[in-house]
Design a protein around this motif. Structure first.
Motif, short mmCIF file in Angstrom:
data_model
loop_
_atom_site.label_atom_id
_atom_site.label_comp_id
_atom_site.label_asym_id
_atom_site.label_seq_id
_atom_site.Cartn_x
_atom_site.Cartn_y
_atom_site.Cartn_z
N MET A 1 48.11 71.95 29.39
CA MET A 1 48.91 73.17 29.60
C MET A 1 49.96 73.14 28.66
O MET A 1 50.40 72.30 28.51
CB MET A 1 49.42 73.36 30.94
N ASN A 2 50.45 74.30 28.11
CA ASN A 2 51.53 74.75 27.28
C ASN A 2 52.48 74.14 27.93
O ASN A 2 53.04 74.31 29.30
CB ASN A 2 51.44 76.05 26.93
N PRO A 3 53.48 73.34 27.24
CA PRO A 3 54.85 72.71 28.03
C PRO A 3 55.64 73.93 28.58
O PRO A 3 56.47 73.63 29.44
CB PRO A 3 55.44 71.95 27.15
N THR A 4 55.84 74.97 28.07
CA THR A 4 56.65 75.90 28.06
C THR A 4 56.28 76.54 29.56
O THR A 4 57.08 76.76 30.37
CB THR A 4 56.71 77.11 27.12
N GLN A 5 54.87 76.87 29.63
CA GLN A 5 54.30 77.20 30.94
C GLN A 5 54.54 76.44 32.10
O GLN A 5 54.94 76.65 33.19
CB GLN A 5 52.82 77.78 30.69
N TRP A 6 54.31 75.11 31.87
CA TRP A 6 54.53 74.04 32.56
C TRP A 6 56.01 73.92 33.31
O TRP A 6 56.20 73.85 34.59
CB TRP A 6 54.06 72.64 32.17
N LEU A 7 56.97 73.96 32.39
CA LEU A 7 58.40 74.04 32.67
C LEU A 7 58.63 75.40 33.38
O LEU A 7 59.43 75.23 34.55
CB LEU A 7 59.38 73.83 31.58
N GLN A 8 57.93 76.30 33.25
CA GLN A 8 58.40 77.67 34.05
C GLN A 8 57.92 77.59 35.44
O GLN A 8 58.66 77.89 36.39
CB GLN A 8 57.78 78.80 33.23
N ALA A 9 56.65 77.11 35.65
CA ALA A 9 56.04 76.75 36.85
C ALA A 9 56.89 75.87 37.74
O ALA A 9 57.25 76.07 38.79
CB ALA A 9 54.66 76.31 36.87
N TYR A 10 57.17 74.68 37.09
CA TYR A 10 58.03 73.55 37.54
C TYR A 10 59.52 74.38 38.06
O TYR A 10 59.99 74.23 39.28
CB TYR A 10 58.72 72.61 36.66
N ALA A 11 60.07 75.22 37.21
CA ALA A 11 61.28 75.71 37.42
C ALA A 11 61.22 76.74 38.76
O ALA A 11 62.18 76.94 39.57
CB ALA A 11 62.01 76.45 36.31
N THR A 12 60.09 77.46 38.90
CA THR A 12 60.04 78.46 39.72
C THR A 12 59.99 77.61 41.12
O THR A 12 60.31 78.34 42.13
CB THR A 12 58.75 79.12 39.53
N ALA A 13 58.91 76.49 41.14
CA ALA A 13 58.78 75.77 42.39
C ALA A 13 60.25 75.29 42.83
O ALA A 13 60.75 75.35 44.09
CB ALA A 13 57.96 74.57 42.08
N ILE A 14 61.06 74.66 41.87
CA ILE A 14 62.31 74.19 42.27
C ILE A 14 63.38 75.42 42.90
O ILE A 14 63.96 75.04 43.99
CB ILE A 14 62.90 73.48 41.16
#
Length: 187
Positions: A1-14
């Protein structure tokens, strides 16, 4: 997965759990794979001062390793292999197509028919081109059903011959060219 997309999903979960950027930065190591954790531990002490710093360093490090989306040119390179069953070709084609953003139906249909070597289905599409991808797949699946029924019949009767529905026009053209050359040599 694209790291930007992964970080966006991670930030959304937090954020959904009512966490802030401090929680994001502190909880990130828990979410990393062992390889990513090794990278994280190798960062110089005190080199990260904020969540924004961490996002930038993470993205810079992993962007080169992410898989790029395919393009319509990749789709145009998908061809049905000799003696490949139609279902297999449709599956390979569809998997590639589903990984391509921003491609038109016309481009998908053109690429599918261009790569198709099933003589009867090509003939059908030449007589009546499909209006959309859905119609194309429905029609192709009808031919898949017939092809698989023929394979089962051959297995049941012990003839064990593959369905001969592939386009042999290239071989015919080469044969005709040779015959034409032979004819000219005899003069």
């Amino acid at each position: 997965m694209n790291p930007t997309q992964w970080l966006q999903a991670y930030a959304t979960a937090i954020c959904t759990a009512r966490g802030d950027t401090n929680v994001m930065a502190n909880y990130l190591p828990v979410m990393l794979t062992p390889a990513a954790m090794s990278w994280f531990r190798s960062l110089a002490p005190d080199s990260i001062g904020s969540w924004e710093d961490l996002k930038r360093v993470f993205t810079d490090n992993y962007m080169a390793t992410c898989r790029r989306p395919c393009t319509k040119h990749d789709l145009n390179r998908i061809n049905q292999k000799p003696s490949e069953l139609l279902r297999s070709y449709i599956r390979r084609f569809s998997e590639m197509r589903n990984s391509i953003p921003n491609i038109t139906e016309a481009e998908v249909i053109t690429a599918f028919i261009r790569g198709l070597h099933h003589r009867e289905l090509c003939s059908k599409f030449n007589r009546k081109p499909p209006i959309g991808i859905g119609e194309m797949i429905i029609t192709a699946n009808q031919y898949v059903d017939a092809e698989e029924a023929e394979v089962r019949f051959n297995e049941d009767t012990g003839t064990n011959r593959p369905p001969h529905r592939h386009d042999d026009r290239n071989n015919d053209r080469q044969h005709n060219v040779r015959r034409h050359d032979d004819h000219n040599d005899n003069r």
